[in-house]
Scaffold this active site. Structure first.
Site, PDB file in Angstrom:
ATOM      1  N   CYS A 132      19.646  -4.614   1.696  1.00 23.88           N
ATOM      2  CA  CYS A 132      18.832  -4.563   0.482  1.00 23.88           C
ATOM      3  C   CYS A 132      18.642  -3.113   0.026  1.00 23.88           C
ATOM      4  O   CYS A 132      18.787  -2.795  -1.160  1.00 23.88           O
ATOM      5  CB  CYS A 132      17.489  -5.232   0.733  1.00 23.88           C
ATOM      6  SG  CYS A 132      16.409  -5.262  -0.713  1.00 23.88           S
ATOM      7  N   CYS A 158      11.756 -10.766   3.842  1.00 26.34           N
ATOM      8  CA  CYS A 158      10.992 -11.265   2.698  1.00 26.34           C
ATOM      9  C   CYS A 158      11.346 -12.689   2.295  1.00 26.34           C
ATOM     10  O   CYS A 158      10.481 -13.453   1.872  1.00 26.34           O
ATOM     11  CB  CYS A 158      11.153 -10.320   1.510  1.00 26.34           C
ATOM     12  SG  CYS A 158      12.834 -10.184   0.857  1.00 26.34           S
ATOM     13  N   VAL A 211       0.816  -1.209   0.000  1.00 27.31           N
ATOM     14  CA  VAL A 211       0.000   0.000   0.000  1.00 27.31           C
ATOM     15  C   VAL A 211       0.855   1.266   0.000  1.00 27.31           C
ATOM     16  O   VAL A 211       0.505   2.267  -0.636  1.00 27.31           O
ATOM     17  CB  VAL A 211      -0.990  -0.009   1.189  1.00 27.31           C
ATOM     18  CG1 VAL A 211      -0.266   0.031   2.520  1.00 27.31           C
ATOM     19  CG2 VAL A 211      -1.996   1.134   1.089  1.00 27.31           C
TER      20      VAL A 211
END
Length: 380
Positions: A119, A216, A30
């Site tokens: 990352c 993740c 979102v």
């Protein structure tokens, strides 16, 4: 001739939004979707880019991840609805080399790594940022909760308005050059509810999508299982040893333990509560001791990224506040530079459970400015 700042657009450029190209890093969540939709509505030349970071097939069914499977689909849907181009880049090999492999090696060395920082540093704000420049974008925008403010000496990094959403701990390694090019349109919002309200306003299909959780590429937070797949044989058993030298039991592999851990040690029946105080990978030992052994005031830090106005080594001491874990508030400290990228950090009040592999992030004692930070690099 001084620039009339009243002529700057919302991203800080002296031209109309329609002539300002912005690459938006879209994870499919979102936050980045709202950034893309808002900039598109304001009339910017938006290009959405999503990175596929790890095996898309394996991640398709996993909710709460980012950068794979359903998230790529969600990002594409947002781009279609808002009418801007969207590209998916295969960064699997880059991500494995720059993030996953180091995560495994750090864990095997007894550290507690923070791959989300690597990352941002090595993939999103390096390779993706270069891709944005190749696309002739004026800037790159992300959905991170952090603020970029213009100071007397150029752009500064500041904490998000919403302290509960602040992501400064994960973005300390953003360099001045990267900060010059990056934009963070959500950093000033008062809450995540405000972000979701914007998503509803723009009619985005991800308005009610849950926030991503955990790392993740680590399903259900089970780090050890990921390490065992990446490094077969890594979970070799060994002794659980008291700091005084007594052997108290056996463990099933150093990778299953973290500094400060108390539960699940399998050494009950002792008079005192014991905590993991050291992981000795070479000796295959998990060293335990009383809680007070976890407390430390002196932290060696390296790979420092400095965001102050003066050179890091221009002072013998910097009196700032530091965070040694993302979930803890900043605490006052004295930072003594050893070189441009190394320092000794002395905490005014001892902290428990500080682990190599975690970040030590520097903050102003008053106000919201972030002065960079570095990596905690050796055991205690």
């Amino acid at each position: 001739m001084a620039l009339d700042t009243t002529q700057l657009n919302s991203l800080g450029f002296p031209k109309p939004p329609s002539e300002t190209r912005v690459v938006v890093a879209m994870s499919g969540g979102v936050d980045s979707s709202v950034v893309a939709a808002q900039l598109a509505e304001e009339g910017y030349d938006v290009v959405g880019v999503t990175l596929q970071l790890y095996d898309h097939g394996a991640a398709l069914a996993k909710k709460g991840a980012c950068c794979a499977g359903i998230d790529i689909h969600d990002a594409r849907r947002v781009a279609e609805e808002m009418g801007f181009p969207h590209y998916v880049l295969d960064y699997e090999n880059i991500f494995k080399d720059a993030v996953i492999d180091e995560f495994a090696e750090s864990y095997l060395a007894g550290a507690t790594p923070v791959p989300c920082i690597r990352c941002n540093e090595r993939v999103k704000f390096k390779d993706l940022l270069e891709t944005a420049k190749d696309l002739e974008a004026d800037c790159m925008a992300t959905g991170h909760y952090i603020q970029r403010k213009m100071g007397a000496n150029g752009p500064e990094l500041h904490c998000a308005e919403d302290a509960n959403r602040d992501q400064s701990y994960f973005l300390f390694s953003t360099t001045p050059e990267q900060l010059d090019y990056l934009r963070f349109p959500l950093g000033h919002l008062p809450s995540k509810d405000a972000t979701r309200a914007l998503a509803s306003k723009y009619g985005l299909p991800v308005a009610d999508k849950p926030d991503s959780q955990d790392i993740c590429f680590v399903p259900d937070g089970n780090y050890a299982s990921v390490i065992e797949k990446l490094r077969p044989g890594a979970a070799e058993p060994g002794d659980i040893v008291h700091a005084d030298g007594r052997v108290l039991g056996t463990h099933r592999g150093v990778i299953h333990y973290t500094i400060g851990q108390r539960r699940g040690l399998g050494i009950g029946g002792l008079d005192e509560p014991l905590y993991v105080v050291k992981l000795d990978v070479d000796a295959k030992q998990v060293v335990v001791g009383p809680k007070e052994m976890l407390a430390t005031r002196t932290i060696p830090v390296r790979e420092i990224n400095w965001l102050g106005d003066e050179p890091f080594t221009s002072q013998k001491e910097w009196h700032l506040s530091v965070k040694v874990r993302s979930t803890r508030p900043p605490t006052e400290a004295v930072i003594r530079p050893i070189s441009e990228t190394e320092a000794e950090v002395e905490l005014m009040v001892a902290e428990e459970g500080i682990s190599p592999g975690q970040a030590c992030v520097f903050y102003a004692n008053e106000g919201s400015r972030i002065f960079g930070g570095g990596w905690i690099w050796r055991g205690y």
